[in-house]
Write a protein that holds these residues in place. Structure first.
Motif, PDB file in Angstrom:
ATOM      1  N   LEU A 183      -0.802   9.339 -11.561  1.00  0.00           N
ATOM      2  CA  LEU A 183      -2.198   8.986 -11.294  1.00  0.00           C
ATOM      3  C   LEU A 183      -2.695   7.907 -12.251  1.00  0.00           C
ATOM      4  N   LEU A 184      -2.333   8.021 -13.525  1.00  0.00           N
ATOM      5  CA  LEU A 184      -2.746   7.003 -14.490  1.00  0.00           C
ATOM      6  C   LEU A 184      -2.104   5.658 -14.173  1.00  0.00           C
ATOM      7  N   ALA A 185      -0.830   5.682 -13.765  1.00  0.00           N
ATOM      8  CA  ALA A 185      -0.127   4.429 -13.454  1.00  0.00           C
ATOM      9  C   ALA A 185      -0.798   3.695 -12.300  1.00  0.00           C
ATOM     10  N   VAL A 186      -1.142   4.419 -11.226  1.00  0.00           N
ATOM     11  CA  VAL A 186      -1.753   3.736 -10.081  1.00  0.00           C
ATOM     12  C   VAL A 186      -3.190   3.325 -10.375  1.00  0.00           C
ATOM     13  N   HIS A 187      -3.888   4.065 -11.242  1.00  0.00           N
ATOM     14  CA  HIS A 187      -5.234   3.643 -11.628  1.00  0.00           C
ATOM     15  C   HIS A 187      -5.175   2.330 -12.411  1.00  0.00           C
ATOM     16  N   LEU A 188      -4.228   2.220 -13.338  1.00  0.00           N
ATOM     17  CA  LEU A 188      -4.076   0.980 -14.095  1.00  0.00           C
ATOM     18  C   LEU A 188      -3.648  -0.161 -13.180  1.00  0.00           C
ATOM     19  N   ALA A 189      -2.757   0.122 -12.238  1.00  0.00           N
ATOM     20  CA  ALA A 189      -2.306  -0.914 -11.312  1.00  0.00           C
ATOM     21  C   ALA A 189      -3.455  -1.431 -10.466  1.00  0.00           C
ATOM     22  N   ALA A 190      -4.310  -0.526 -10.001  1.00  0.00           N
ATOM     23  CA  ALA A 190      -5.456  -0.947  -9.194  1.00  0.00           C
ATOM     24  C   ALA A 190      -6.444  -1.763 -10.003  1.00  0.00           C
ATOM     25  N   ARG A 191      -6.546  -1.475 -11.303  1.00  0.00           N
ATOM     26  CA  ARG A 191      -7.404  -2.293 -12.164  1.00  0.00           C
ATOM     27  C   ARG A 191      -6.814  -3.681 -12.374  1.00  0.00           C
ATOM     28  N   ALA A 192      -5.479  -3.752 -12.469  1.00  0.00           N
ATOM     29  CA  ALA A 192      -4.829  -5.040 -12.690  1.00  0.00           C
ATOM     30  C   ALA A 192      -4.885  -5.929 -11.453  1.00  0.00           C
ATOM     31  N   ASN A 193      -4.817  -5.311 -10.272  1.00  0.00           N
ATOM     32  CA  ASN A 193      -4.874  -6.078  -9.023  1.00  0.00           C
ATOM     33  C   ASN A 193      -5.630  -5.254  -7.991  1.00  0.00           C
ATOM     34  N   PRO A 194      -6.822  -5.672  -7.598  1.00  0.00           N
ATOM     35  CA  PRO A 194      -7.617  -4.883  -6.638  1.00  0.00           C
ATOM     36  C   PRO A 194      -6.930  -4.656  -5.299  1.00  0.00           C
TER      37      PRO A 194
END
Length: 313
Positions: A183-194
């Motif tokens: 969950l943390l990985a995909v949250h960070l990924a979504a922040r890096a690229n919308p």
């Protein structure tokens, strides 16, 4: 490098159809791992792309600390539209760093609040808190602390005996599978690229489905887990320390979770056959991620040798 340097910025668009296909047709465990890995790789690649654009596009600006050779015309020709793209990459990178930093800060603050809420609570693996707000969540291990299942008395009072067993099995599955990392990985990924937000939404769902399936296997009744999920979702609640943690009564597509539990258990495959809907989702995700990684790697290696040749000895 040419236009290949821009590909990692737009390839996450392939996540939109992939996310839906994966969460519908892949086993929840496979979907969670695959989509999390794809989101992480795509986010890193798009960030590398922004760094490359910034380095080449801003090398000719006055007062920059970069070597003078990096502003030569031959270097800037390696990236199309270097001036516009390079200057636009600066605020974009700052936004990525700020968004990811804030996400990590919120995640750490929530975990600290959850740990403080357990001060004086009994039980090594399960903590029952006397609270009028109904919640249940899995608090991951950290710094000499074992992972614990935290549940309020208000939540327990809403469930029957079999439903309580399903609740605890669900939360233990979150801990055993370390779902908080996905969950943390995909949250960070979504922040890096919308463009990766659909993957974040999909993984939030598939992680809950993964825990649902583990709970159903542990208690031996899919209907008991379905009843527990449905009843917990109907209980009104506020915002407690469980926010941003994997928890049983998480907001989300509860009817889809219940409907899936009322159907036969999905077949657990490490990788689905190619000529199936699930296989199409898996292979499309893998292909998009691979192309993005190759594009960013090609751009990074090419730029490295170009800058090395332009750097004075």
């Amino acid at each position: 490098m040419g236009v290949f340097v821009f590909l990692p910025l737009v390839l996450p668009l392939t996540a939109w159809p992939i996310a839906r296909l994966a969460e519908q047709h892949l086993h929840p465990r496979t979907a969670t791992v695959l989509l999390s890995a794809a989101a992480g790789v795509l986010a890193v690649c798009s960030t590398v792309c922004l760094v490359l654009l910034m380095v080449v596009g801003t090398a000719q600006l006055p007062g920059n600390p970069l070597p003078d050779g990096w502003s030569d015309e031959e270097v800037r020709e390696a990236v199309p539209y270097d001036e516009v793209a390079g200057r636009a990459a600066i605020p974009a990178l700052l936004a990525v760093v700020a968004a990811c930093g804030r996400t990590l800060w919120v995640h750490r603050r929530v975990r600290r609040r959850a740990v403080r809420a357990l001060t004086g609570a009994r039980g090594r693996s399960v903590a029952v808190l006397p609270d009028g707000e109904p919640y249940a969540y899995a608090l991951p291990a950290g710094r000499g602390r074992r992972g614990r299942v935290v549940v309020s008395t208000a939540m327990l009072s809403c469930l029957g005996g079999g439903e309580r067993r399903a609740l605890f099995a669900h939360e233990r599955a979150h801990l055993a599978g370390r779902h908080h990392r996905f969950l943390l990985a995909v949250h960070l990924a979504a922040r890096a690229n919308p463009f990766l937000r659909p993957l974040r939404t999909a993984v939030s769902y598939t992680a809950e489905r993964w825990a649902d399936e583990e709970a159903a296997e542990a208690v031996g009744s899919r209907r008991a887990v379905a009843r527990a999920v449905g009843r917990a979702a109907l209980v009104p609640r506020g915002t407690g320390p469980a926010a941003a943690l994997a928890h049983f009564a998480a907001a989300g597509p509860v009817p889809r979770r219940v409907a899936a539990l009322l159907e036969p258990a999905p077949v657990a495959r490490s990788w689905p056959p190619v000529f199936t809907t699930a296989g199409l989702a898996a292979w499309t995700a893998a292909a998009g991620t691979t192309v993005s990684a190759l594009s960013s790697a090609n751009s990074a290696v090419t730029l490295f040798f170009v800058l090395k040749a332009a750097t004075p000895l």
